[in-house]
Design an enzyme around this catalytic site. Structure first.
Site, mmCIF file in Angstrom:
data_model
loop_
_atom_site.group_PDB
_atom_site.id
_atom_site.type_symbol
_atom_site.label_atom_id
_atom_site.label_comp_id
_atom_site.label_asym_id
_atom_site.label_seq_id
_atom_site.Cartn_x
_atom_site.Cartn_y
_atom_site.Cartn_z
ATOM 1 C CD GLU A 1 -18.260 -20.202 50.409
ATOM 2 O OE1 GLU A 1 -18.917 -20.231 51.464
ATOM 3 O OE2 GLU A 1 -17.527 -21.128 50.021
ATOM 4 C CG ASP B 1 -23.932 -19.681 60.284
ATOM 5 O OD1 ASP B 1 -22.870 -20.128 59.818
ATOM 6 O OD2 ASP B 1 -24.871 -19.269 59.588
#
Lengths: 399, 284
Positions: free
Chosen positions: B46, B57
């Site tokens: 990824e 995040d």
């Protein structure tokens, strides 16, 4: 207010703007809010408690004051909506009272908020003290420094203030961190967003909580001048909550012209600006699609304004829509113009405005006005928190 | 056949996907990281394209995104890097990032660049499935680019079914609700471990577990409940903290990479060693 063409559709869109661009982790929280906010805020019980607190705790209705000397200077009729006289010093508390009641009804025990200048943080900490709820406020580390008195107030009110060290350490970064907190506490936490930004239903929810401003203006004008609407409403726009509240009940009346003042910082031709509607392109930040100051790759550009409350690269989707449809005009106002306007109001009327509100006042000198017209300027907050900035400015001026 | 589908046809267990932020630690590490991970035994990669405001995040990926942007990373540079390795790299690749960067780039332009640069799938966590379905699904599917959706522990069964109907390749099951990088420390903490029924009934659709998977034990744990796992933060941390986490194995890798740097100046070999050290540790 009944469904109007300025209300969002069922997916939270105002035209092409709005929506809920959120990661899957926030879907349960947002769904819960979306499915309940109208049911709760339109219930008799909620309305009763909301208005009771607005009246007895906050001090509403706030006066609509006819500013005689300012009116003479600009050869028109200027009415100031005195949101600065609210408890905690700004319009922000209208929204936090509404949302804390909503959070209570949803059974939430922990409240989080973001804040720029600290006004929304103080207003949130205040209602949490009132309701005995845990309160965590995220504030950019730079803002923690430049708005120290508000940090002290929040702590005194029992809130935990978390300085945010990421990015430019201002409002945008504080909002990122508050959203992360919400993602990390999906069950027990309610996020009180301070402006008409964020994923649906926040822009609509906050506009509804602030709509008391235009509701009162309408009643007060009727008493003062014999008609329930002005020719103009002027307000400053960062995220745009006091403007949304001040425009709300006049949106469908084409006789009322609506003007928003954006923070141009050092000028829209410079890189130090926060004039989103003048310079932004359509983009997605903090859960909604709206105008956004960004580079060609979609990276958000750090904004600048002398006023911490307008120092934000986005704007509420309602305002992007009002601009796109031509219903509302948005004019950039520089730091200097705002400072001059603050001084002028102080010396003509004996009212020291917040720097944010001074941006709205600065619109007065940008055009000529009709002698017979009536305008309302939303004085969204008081200047106490800005005394450091003002004193720097005036010591500089006197040299 | 899309290479993600090929992978899951070939392999149904212990599939390891590694996330890294493109442009980190250095702007031109992308190709080294891809070949390093591929050689070291990752099954899937990824590639995160950085955004200034990554709200889903935690601090580690935030910092790597910030550094990547400082290094000058953008989608044009990234697609060029991917194109340059297309002929020599066969591992399936997924682009992962926030919607605003895709939106500004132009969704159609983004899709066609993915297709020509050897990208097999995309994960855009803040693109709502409803918007995807209405406005973009057709274009992604026509180009053969798989879109993978996230399923959270609190996702209702009805919604999970909807997400599964839209997703292509595999379902991305979150181990817990939270931002990236909160470490899972025990099976009881992993919601899927406590209650395997939260994994949607997928009718053969592969499931990968991500968020909080950070070492051999948690990887194994995740693999007991799904086809494999995705590791992001732990790998970024591995790249970032080689100098300071004090463990012997880290010091060993560090010494090896320093030797390579001093003796050959070969960044590719250096990164290769770092990738190998990490994947060996995870695979155990």
């Amino acid at each position: 207010m009944s469904k109007s063409k300025y209300s969002p559709d069922s997916d939270g869109y105002y035209g092409e703007f709005g929506g809920a661009f959120i990661p899957e982790m926030l879907v349960p929280n947002i769904t819960e809010l979306r499915e309940n906010y109208l049911k709760i805020t339109e219930s008799e019980e909620f309305i009763k408690e909301f208005h009771h607190l607005l009246r007895d705790y906050t001090g509403r209705p706030t006066p609509l004051y006819f500013a005689k000397r300012l009116s003479e200077k600009y050869q028109t009729n200027i009415h100031l909506k005195r949101e600065d006289l609210n408890h905690t010093g700004a319009h922000k508390i209208n929204n936090t009272i509404g949302q804390v009641l909503l959070a209570e009804k949803l059974g939430k025990k922990r409240i989080i908020a973001e804040t720029g200048a600290g006004q929304h943080g103080v207003a949130t900490a205040t209602v949490c003290a009132l309701k005995g709820l845990e309160c965590v406020v995220y504030m950019g580390a730079l803002d923690v420094e430049r708005q120290a008195p508000n940090v002290t107030k929040m702590k005194m009110l029992g809130a935990t203030v978390v300085p945010v060290e990421s990015g430019n350490k201002t409002l945008k970064d504080a909002t990122n961190e508050a959203m992360r907190d919400w993602i990390n506490h999906p069950e027990d936490t309610y996020y009180i967003i301070g402006s008409v930004v964020g994923p649906h239903p926040y822009p609509d929810l906050v506009a509804r909580m602030q709509s008391v401003i235009s509701y009162e203006i309408s009643l007060q004008l009727n008493t003062h001048i014999g008609r329930s609407f002005p020719d103009y409403v002027l307000a400053c726009v960062g995220g745009g909550s006091n403007a949304a509240g001040g425009f709300y009940h006049f949106l469908e009346n084409p006789a009322v012209k609506l003007i928003g003042a954006e923070a141009a910082g050092k000028g829209i031709e410079t890189s130090e600006t926060a004039a989103t509607l003048a310079l932004g392109k359509t983009g997605i930040l903090h859960g909604s699609k709206s105008k956004l100051i960004q580079d060609s790759y979609g990276q958000v550009i750090e904004p600048y304004s002398i006023s911490a409350g307008l120092d934000y690269p986005g704007v509420g989707p309602l305002h992007s829509y009002l601009q796109a449809t031509g219903r509302c005009t948005y004019i950039p106002v520089t730091d200097q113009e705002a400072l001059d306007a603050a001084m002028e109001l102080t010396q003509l009327e004996g009212i020291i405005p917040a720097l944010e509100s001074a941006h709205a006042l600065a619109l007065l000198s940008k055009q000529t006005w009709n002698r017979s017209h009536h305008m309302v300027i939303i004085l969204s907050g008081r200047g106490d928190k800005d005394m450091d900035t003002y004193s720097k400015y005036f010591s500089h001026e006197s040299h | 056949m899309n290479r993600i589908d090929e992978l899951f046809t070939r392999k149904q267990e212990s599939v390891l996907s590694i996330y890294f932020t493109a442009g980190y630690p250095e702007l031109n590490d992308t190709t080294h990281l891809i070949s390093g991970l591929e050689k070291a035994g990752a099954d899937l990669i990824e590639i995160g394209f950085p955004f200034s405001d990554p709200v889903a995040d935690g601090p580690v990926i935030q910092a790597s995104s910030h550094q990547a942007l400082e290094n000058g990373m953008n989608l044009d540079i990234l697609f060029e890097q991917l194109l340059s390795i297309k002929a020599t790299s066969s591992i399936p690749k997924i682009m992962m990032g926030y919607f605003n960067t895709v939106y500004q780039y132009g969704v159609d332009r983004f899709i066609s660049k993915c297709a020509t640069s050897g990208v097999d799938g995309v994960i855009i966590p803040d693109l709502p499935p409803e918007v995807y379905e209405k406005e973009y699904r057709q274009s992604f599917e026509a180009a053969g680019i798989h879109t993978i959706f996230l399923v959270a522990p609190q996702t209702t069964p009805e919604r999970a079914e909807y997400l599964q109907a839209l997703t292509k390749g595999f379902l991305y099951q979150l181990s817990m609700s939270g931002t990236t990088g909160n470490p899972v420390v025990g099976e009881a903490q992993m919601v899927v471990g406590e209650d395997p029924s939260v994994i949607p009934q997928t009718n053969g659709m592969p499931v990968m577990i991500g968020f909080g998977i950070h070492d051999h034990a948690t990887f194994e744990m995740a693999c007991r409940h799904a086809n494999g796992a995705i590791i992001g933060t732990a790998f970024i941390r591995h790249l970032a903290t080689l100098e300071e986490d004090g463990r012997q194995e880290t010091r060993d890798i560090r010494q090896k990479t320093l030797d390579i740097r001093q003796e050959t100046g070969d960044r590719g070999r250096e990164i290769g060693e770092i990738c190998k050290g990490f994947i060996d540790k995870i695979r155990g």
